[in-house]
Design an enzyme around this catalytic site. Structure first.
Site, PDB file in Angstrom:
ATOM      1  N   ASP A  40       8.662   3.644  -1.402  1.00 55.02           N
ATOM      2  CA  ASP A  40       7.970   3.259  -0.160  1.00 55.02           C
ATOM      3  C   ASP A  40       6.657   2.625  -0.475  1.00 55.02           C
ATOM      4  O   ASP A  40       5.653   3.298  -0.554  1.00 55.02           O
ATOM      5  CB  ASP A  40       7.795   4.498   0.729  1.00 55.02           C
ATOM      6  CG  ASP A  40       7.116   4.175   2.053  1.00 55.02           C
ATOM      7  OD1 ASP A  40       7.108   2.998   2.436  1.00 55.02           O
ATOM      8  OD2 ASP A  40       6.599   5.116   2.704  1.00 55.02           O
TER       9      ASP A  40
ATOM     10  N   GLU B 299       0.092  -0.861   5.780  1.00 51.54           N
ATOM     11  CA  GLU B 299       1.180  -0.307   6.579  1.00 51.54           C
ATOM     12  C   GLU B 299       1.021   1.192   6.789  1.00 51.54           C
ATOM     13  O   GLU B 299       1.280   1.707   7.877  1.00 51.54           O
ATOM     14  CB  GLU B 299       2.528  -0.601   5.906  1.00 51.54           C
ATOM     15  CG  GLU B 299       3.744  -0.484   6.816  1.00 51.54           C
ATOM     16  CD  GLU B 299       4.296   0.933   6.966  1.00 51.54           C
ATOM     17  OE1 GLU B 299       5.076   1.154   7.900  1.00 51.54           O
ATOM     18  OE2 GLU B 299       3.954   1.824   6.146  1.00 51.54           O
TER      19      GLU B 299
ATOM     20  N   ASP C  42       0.854  -1.189   0.000  1.00 55.96           N
ATOM     21  CA  ASP C  42       0.000   0.000   0.000  1.00 55.96           C
ATOM     22  C   ASP C  42       0.893   1.244   0.000  1.00 55.96           C
ATOM     23  O   ASP C  42       2.099   1.153   0.262  1.00 55.96           O
ATOM     24  CB  ASP C  42      -0.938   0.013   1.219  1.00 55.96           C
ATOM     25  CG  ASP C  42      -0.177   0.105   2.534  1.00 55.96           C
ATOM     26  OD1 ASP C  42       0.862  -0.598   2.680  1.00 55.96           O
ATOM     27  OD2 ASP C  42      -0.602   0.859   3.430  1.00 55.96           O
TER      28      ASP C  42
HETATM   29 ZN   LIG Z   1       7.098   2.083   4.172  1.00 59.34          ZN
HETATM   30 ZN   LIG Z   2       5.573   4.789   4.439  1.00 61.65          ZN
END
Ligand SMILES: [Zn+2]
Ligand SMILES: [Zn+2]
Ligand SMILES: [Zn+2]
Ligand SMILES: [Zn+2]
Lengths: 481, 481
Positions: B132, B166, B100
């Site tokens: 990320d 997350e 995510d």
């Molecule tokens: Zn992350």
């Molecule tokens: Zn992050």
């Protein structure tokens, strides 16, 4: 010779329902000055007043104030100026009021429609503007009508100044007043000023208000990094503006309200025995304060100390912080720039710029002690002066006699903690004594939901305003100090 | 015997465009976990991973986590678990990542569409999730593909755990991990854990991360009157919660970050000579810090002091105040109830409840000193523990050798100031060593606009992840501490 008021009072009682109808019609106009979209309603309210005043035999003018600052296409509502009588042998009293109101929505928690005057069995007349300030404004109109009905001659010349932007900062009014008080202006002949736009200290006893505190509002800006930081990543490496700020703000005042800024308390005029004697008689108790606060977290333990702290001593309040995390929950931010806001309520004989000087010096010195690399900027946001009038002036003694006549008691002589800037404008522009003569009581909830004016306050208040004019006409001139 | 990696590295270079296409396809799916309306996209991203992993020969399962807490009709996205190889003679490495991403809107200030991978001349690959954490997650897939293409056998068994919540608190993940690490669980056989979800300290030199600070977040609530008061009317009569609060908050920490709460600094583990020796070599300068801060307002003057303050000492940040005036401008309110928020970043050997105890005692004692009638309530909002792994474990030495092989330098051994809670969950659930092996660099702007991953970091990073698995297979077991 005591004024003959019986006929006048009788007519006020006879016309009571007419006066209430007048208030009902005024409350029905949502003249909310803060809402641009409702500006036509504010203007409609001004036209209502013009018509009523003309019907009562006044000379009336609706004076434009130009466009609202920052809004070139939105004209300000006019100031309504009116005159009744121009007899050189009579004194001339200038009265002020405002015909605009605070915003109000039923959904805010009103029990009744805010723009429909709703009267309960106890005579509480609910409606936005009922007490602030349509009731008092119409009180003056009622005075004229009842005199006419009684066949009683008005013993003074009456000048009126009714504005439509009071609840939104009285935009444009200061200059207008200054100009009209000059030679050739509409208010030139005023011998004294009377403003009915505040409240009794309690619910039973009328008061005359002779003092207001001023307010100096400060910003303390502390700036460090170029942007907000994550405390996980940068906590422990960058000096934090927020920890500097709380330490600086923590040096300003103690728990019991004693200002800790050197030099400030020293500017306060000492209490005279004469002044001290005024507080004991005032109708107020610590229970009244506890009830207002909803708590017993008071700074003082006695009525006298409380009233003096509220009226004649300075105080400092920390209002908040701009730029820091202020929402519910948790956020691990290090704010890059924070602005603390605090204000000092000022009293005689504090000089505004001397106060600023002391504040700036203290804040800078406390910040310096921290040894911080962050940048400090302390500044004054705005200042409004304190005001104290002489309660011995004929303007006050006349009002005191009127209260005694109508309510059967001597009024409390009060000051107030907050400022009403127009008071000072009138004092300075006319050079004459200004009296604050409230009509409503402490429970009227001006600016809040379920604003109301008690029928008694409105009707007896109308008697009071008229009686005041009669006593004014009889007061010896030597009290003119 | 040094692992033979040439063929594998060659295939990574050959497949580079394929790997970038894989990232492009993943970035194109706006799998924003914080946006309920985009939950189908998060699920689509999970299906994308399932398909890719199956094509690469993995055993894959999409494990449901039930409905999102507080939203009974919104299922959480599944955890994708996968296995590649089950040779009892090989070590088993468990890797974690998340599919995510943070929210992103072009209007936030992105130079390109956040969900279209856009590569500039310098090889910077812009797109939400690039660094990320889609790049690192796909890195593991790339490893498998390049091994297959090179005809090189994977020297370990690989277990994968990819979650989809997350960026929204890893809802439901802790219990899942605990369960799957037990006997009979999917992760039972893990010999060590590797997480690639953080960043290099700078832009040139890779690092291995072996420590994270914890975080205890506190609220200090001070309550006085029943409702907000006007400072004009009540200033000077009611004790003010806000002046109490700033004075309490002002006692917590000094300008240079030294915590003033008795007992807290005493809990910190002393610096050993061995640890001290680690800081000097680390590639970081005060200029790097000044650049990150956008200012020179640092607490320390040297690199070593700064890194230690950031990684291995506690710090306290005051985040803000709830309930006070926080908007621009001036408002003369006395807030009735204010809540100060601050947090302490914790390090070895601070015990969370001992810290709470010290904080509560100090705050209560400082409040008591004020002699205020207001009501204080200090409480812990949440606590996350610190984490430190042994950088001497074979998991770390393998990774160190892989960095040396791929980048030609020994990695920096770093800690981080912020917490990554899943690290501790894995450590506790598996009882094994956890390594943080970042792929991206300090300039990648995760969570910000124009997030990117450098082509070099992605391609050499894929080599690194693969090489790490080879060195893991060769490390002597006695380093297993
Ligand atoms: Zn992350
Ligand atoms: Zn992050
Ligand atoms: Zn008013
Ligand atoms: Zn008002």
């Amino acid at each position: 010779m005591a004024p003959q008021l019986d006929n006048y009072f009788k007519q006020v009682d006879t016309l009571a329902e007419t006066f209430i109808d007048r208030l009902r019609a005024a409350v029905a106009i949502p003249s909310i000055s803060a809402d641009d979209a409702l500006r036509p309603e504010v203007v409609r309210m001004s036209s209502f007043l013009v018509k009523e005043l003309e019907t009562l035999g006044c000379t009336v003018e609706a004076r434009p104030l130009g466009p609202q600052p920052g809004k070139p296409h939105l004209p300000l509502p006019p100031v309504i100026v009116a005159r009744y009588g121009s007899d050189k042998a009579k004194r001339t009293i200038l009265v002020y009021g405002h015909y605009d109101v605070q915003p109000a929505l039923k959904e805010d928690g009103w029990n009744t429609d805010p723009f429909t005057l709703s009267i309960d069995e106890q005579g509480r007349m609910y409606g936005r503007g009922s007490t602030d300030d349509k009731g008092p404004v119409l009180g003056w109109l009622n005075v004229l009508q009842a005199h006419k009905a009684a066949g009683t001659e008005l013993p003074v010349n009456l000048l009126m100044c009714f504005e439509g932007m009071e609840e939104y900062g009285s935009e444009g009014l200061d200059d207008f007043i200054k100009q009209e008080c000059q030679k050739g202006g509409f208010f030139e002949e005023a011998d004294a000023v009377c403003i009915s736009d505040n409240y009794w200290l309690g619910t039973q006893k009328p008061c005359l208000t002779y003092g207001l505190r001023g307010c100096n509002y400060y910003s303390v800006e502390i700036e460090g990094p170029a942007q907000d930081l994550h405390s996980g990543v940068f906590g422990g490496t960058a000096q934090e503006p927020m920890t500097d700020l709380v330490r600086v703000l923590g040096t300003l005042v103690n728990t019991d309200g004693k200002i800790q800024i050197p030099g400030v308390n020293e500017m306060v005029a000492p209490v005279t025995e004469e002044e001290k004697a005024l507080y004991g008689a005032i109708s107020y108790t610590m229970d009244d304060l506890h009830e207002s606060l909803g708590s017993q977290t008071t700074m003082q333990d006695s009525k006298e100390q409380t009233l003096m702290a509220r009226w004649r001593y300075p105080t400092l309040s920390v209002h908040g912080v701009e730029g820091a995390f202020s929402a519910p929950g948790a956020k691990t931010v290090i704010p890059a720039k924070v602005i603390g806001k605090f204000s000092i309520r000022t009293v005689p004989d504090m000089e505004s710029d001397k106060v600023d000087e002391a504040v700036f010096k203290h804040v800078r010195s406390e910040f310096q002690k921290l040894g911080s690399k962050n940048k400090l900027n302390v500044s004054l946001q705005h200042a409004g002066p304190w005001w104290v009038a002489s309660p011995k002036h004929w303007n006050f003694s006349a009002a005191g006699k009127a209260v005694q006549k109508v309510f059967g008691v001597a009024p409390d002589l009060t000051r107030e903690g907050g400022s009403i800037p127009v008071t000072i404008t009138f004092e300075q522009a006319t050079g004459k004594n200004v009296l604050l003569l409230p009509m409503g009581s402490s429970t009227d909830a001006a600016h809040s939901v379920n604003e109301k004016l008690d029928r008694r306050n409105y009707i007896e208040g109308t008697k009071l305003l008229g009686a005041y004019l009669h006593y004014v006409a009889e007061e010896p001139m030597e009290n003119g100090r």
